[in-house]
Design an enzyme around this catalytic site. Structure first.
Site, PDB file in Angstrom:
ATOM      1  N   LYS A   9      14.165  16.557  43.476  1.00 45.19           N
ATOM      2  CA  LYS A   9      14.093  15.918  42.411  1.00 45.19           C
ATOM      3  C   LYS A   9      15.057  15.478  42.618  1.00 45.19           C
ATOM      4  O   LYS A   9      15.634  15.564  43.777  1.00 45.19           O
ATOM      5  CB  LYS A   9      14.591  17.717  41.618  1.00 45.19           C
ATOM      6  CG  LYS A   9      13.370  18.519  41.439  1.00 45.19           C
ATOM      7  CD  LYS A   9      13.577  19.836  40.947  1.00 45.19           C
ATOM      8  CE  LYS A   9      12.948  20.274  40.762  1.00 45.19           C
ATOM      9  NZ  LYS A   9      12.357  22.026  40.058  1.00 45.19           N
ATOM     10  N   TYR A  49       5.576  19.231  33.495  1.00 44.80           N
ATOM     11  CA  TYR A  49       6.298  20.411  33.518  1.00 44.80           C
ATOM     12  C   TYR A  49       5.388  21.104  31.887  1.00 44.80           C
ATOM     13  O   TYR A  49       6.508  21.611  31.376  1.00 44.80           O
ATOM     14  CB  TYR A  49       8.119  20.143  33.116  1.00 44.80           C
ATOM     15  CG  TYR A  49       8.242  20.054  34.733  1.00 44.80           C
ATOM     16  CD1 TYR A  49       8.550  21.976  35.370  1.00 44.80           C
ATOM     17  CD2 TYR A  49       8.818  19.277  34.867  1.00 44.80           C
ATOM     18  CE1 TYR A  49       8.819  21.608  36.514  1.00 44.80           C
ATOM     19  CE2 TYR A  49       9.568  19.565  36.698  1.00 44.80           C
ATOM     20  CZ  TYR A  49       9.665  20.810  37.204  1.00 44.80           C
ATOM     21  OH  TYR A  49       9.906  20.929  38.271  1.00 44.80           O
ATOM     22  N   THR A  91      13.527  30.408  42.180  1.00 40.68           N
ATOM     23  CA  THR A  91      13.920  29.824  41.300  1.00 40.68           C
ATOM     24  C   THR A  91      15.322  29.119  41.212  1.00 40.68           C
ATOM     25  O   THR A  91      15.957  28.203  40.995  1.00 40.68           O
ATOM     26  CB  THR A  91      13.882  29.846  40.074  1.00 40.68           C
ATOM     27  OG1 THR A  91      12.236  29.794  40.509  1.00 40.68           O
ATOM     28  CG2 THR A  91      13.052  29.037  39.203  1.00 40.68           C
ATOM     29  N   ARG A 102      16.755  26.361  48.721  1.00 42.73           N
ATOM     30  CA  ARG A 102      17.033  26.856  47.411  1.00 42.73           C
ATOM     31  C   ARG A 102      18.599  27.513  48.119  1.00 42.73           C
ATOM     32  O   ARG A 102      19.870  27.323  48.025  1.00 42.73           O
ATOM     33  CB  ARG A 102      16.407  27.187  46.501  1.00 42.73           C
ATOM     34  CG  ARG A 102      16.192  25.668  46.278  1.00 42.73           C
ATOM     35  CD  ARG A 102      14.874  26.214  44.851  1.00 42.73           C
ATOM     36  NE  ARG A 102      13.604  26.157  44.189  1.00 42.73           N
ATOM     37  CZ  ARG A 102      12.871  25.805  43.239  1.00 42.73           C
ATOM     38  NH1 ARG A 102      12.748  27.330  43.579  1.00 42.73           N
ATOM     39  NH2 ARG A 102      12.265  25.365  42.994  1.00 42.73           N
ATOM     40  N   GLU A 126      -1.548  18.973  40.581  1.00 40.75           N
ATOM     41  CA  GLU A 126      -0.039  17.721  40.588  1.00 40.75           C
ATOM     42  C   GLU A 126      -0.665  17.045  41.497  1.00 40.75           C
ATOM     43  O   GLU A 126      -0.124  15.729  41.652  1.00 40.75           O
ATOM     44  CB  GLU A 126       0.526  18.866  41.260  1.00 40.75           C
ATOM     45  CG  GLU A 126       1.071  20.313  39.740  1.00 40.75           C
ATOM     46  CD  GLU A 126       1.929  21.213  40.228  1.00 40.75           C
ATOM     47  OE1 GLU A 126       2.207  21.735  39.802  1.00 40.75           O
ATOM     48  OE2 GLU A 126       2.585  20.405  41.658  1.00 40.75           O
TER      49      GLU A 126
HETATM   50  N1  LIG Z   1      16.479  28.935  32.545  1.00 42.82           N
HETATM   51  C1  LIG Z   1      16.775  27.593  33.006  1.00 42.82           C
HETATM   52  N2  LIG Z   1      18.100  26.630  33.011  1.00 42.82           N
HETATM   53  C2  LIG Z   1      17.740  25.608  33.421  1.00 42.82           C
HETATM   54  N3  LIG Z   1      16.241  24.644  33.945  1.00 42.82           N
HETATM   55  C3  LIG Z   1      15.436  25.985  34.533  1.00 42.82           C
HETATM   56  C4  LIG Z   1      15.726  27.464  33.902  1.00 42.82           C
HETATM   57  N4  LIG Z   1      14.525  27.986  34.236  1.00 42.82           N
HETATM   58  C5  LIG Z   1      13.674  26.638  35.052  1.00 42.82           C
HETATM   59  N5  LIG Z   1      14.352  25.720  35.320  1.00 42.82           N
HETATM   60  C6  LIG Z   1      13.620  24.633  35.624  1.00 42.82           C
HETATM   61  O1  LIG Z   1      12.972  24.627  35.380  1.00 42.82           O
HETATM   62  C7  LIG Z   1      11.577  24.485  36.717  1.00 42.82           C
HETATM   63  C8  LIG Z   1      10.484  25.049  36.746  1.00 42.82           C
HETATM   64  O2  LIG Z   1      10.761  26.525  36.338  1.00 42.82           O
HETATM   65  P1  LIG Z   1       9.790  27.793  37.951  1.00 42.82           P
HETATM   66  O3  LIG Z   1       9.873  29.226  36.642  1.00 42.82           O
HETATM   67  O4  LIG Z   1       8.163  26.754  37.549  1.00 42.82           O
HETATM   68  O5  LIG Z   1      10.810  27.897  38.661  1.00 42.82           O
HETATM   69  P2  LIG Z   1       9.237  27.164  40.170  1.00 42.82           P
HETATM   70  O6  LIG Z   1       7.727  27.461  40.251  1.00 42.82           O
HETATM   71  O7  LIG Z   1      10.696  28.143  41.122  1.00 42.82           O
HETATM   72  O8  LIG Z   1       9.853  25.638  40.333  1.00 42.82           O
HETATM   73  P3  LIG Z   1       9.181  24.319  40.422  1.00 42.82           P
HETATM   74  O9  LIG Z   1       8.427  24.397  39.182  1.00 42.82           O
HETATM   75  O10 LIG Z   1      10.072  23.040  40.405  1.00 42.82           O
HETATM   76  O11 LIG Z   1       8.677  24.192  41.390  1.00 42.82           O
HETATM   77  C9  LIG Z   1      12.824  24.886  38.081  1.00 42.82           C
HETATM   78  O12 LIG Z   1      12.352  24.331  38.764  1.00 42.82           O
HETATM   79  C10 LIG Z   1      14.190  24.888  37.604  1.00 42.82           C
HETATM   80  O13 LIG Z   1      13.769  23.540  37.878  1.00 42.82           O
END
Ligand SMILES: Nc1ncnc2c1ncn2[C@@H]1O[C@H](COP(=O)(O)OP(=O)(O)OP(=O)(O)O)[C@@H](O)[C@H]1O
Length: 149
Positions: A9, A49, A91, A102, A126
């Site tokens: 990112k 997203y 996450t 991370r 994706e």
């Molecule tokens: N509470 C939050 N506040 C801000 N950003 C968030 C929050 N929760 C998720 N995100 C963002 O949205 C993305 C997607 O959330 P998801 O729950 O799918 O997590 P992930 O699968 O670990 O991440 P990614 O899809 O980016 O690999 C996260 O990586 C983060 O960048």
């Protein structure tokens, strides 16, 4: 062979972590089959997203993903989808285990450096969203005999 979509990112690019992140996937034994640095169009970020479009953080997330260059990659190897998620970590970087990307380099969920597909079917979707077939390079790693029985 299994493939996954990984994106460094804009915060990972700005933090100069591209090399470190690629190194971890290479060192593990996975093979890079697609790589491009790009500015992400808004529509692509929104599509990627879309499962989060009703979440309060969605507008900020799209703004962040489109805010600067991103490095899009496809990695290949047995079990690469779930293994990449482990290499990436939870996450929220504050709860991600040390030793994960991370866990080692991040402190906030909104700046968690890297994305990795969460399942084999998601990975296929994706990969086709971010790459054309011509952009992917299939090649045999000379190390395969030392990585796989
Ligand atoms: N509470 C939050 N506040 C801000 N950003 C968030 C929050 N929760 C998720 N995100 C963002 O949205 C993305 C997607 O959330 P998801 O729950 O799918 O997590 P992930 O699968 O670990 O991440 P990614 O899809 O980016 O690999 C996260 O990586 C983060 O960048």
């Amino acid at each position: 062979m299994e493939r996954t979509f990984i994106a460094i990112k804009p915060d990972g690019v700005q933090r100069k972590l591209i090399g470190e992140i690629i190194r971890r996937f290479e060192a593990k034994g996975f093979t890079l089959v697609g790589l491009k640095m790009m500015s992400v169009p808004r529509e692509l970020a929104e599509k990627h997203y879309e499962v989060h479009q009703e979440k309060p953080f969605f507008p900020g997330l799209v703004k962040f993903i489109t805010s600067g260059p991103l490095v899009a990659m496809v990695w290949e190897g047995d079990g690469v989808v779930s293994s990449a998620r482990k290499i990436i970590g939870a996450t929220n970087p504050l709860t991600a285990e040390p030793g994960t990307i991370r866990g080692d380099f991040g402190v906030s969920v909104g700046r968690n450096l890297i994305h990795g597909s969460d399942a084999i079917e998601t990975a296929a979707k994706e990969i086709s969203l971010w790459f054309t077939p011509e952009e992917l390079v299939s090649w045999d790693s000379a190390m395969a005999g030392w990585l796989y029985e």
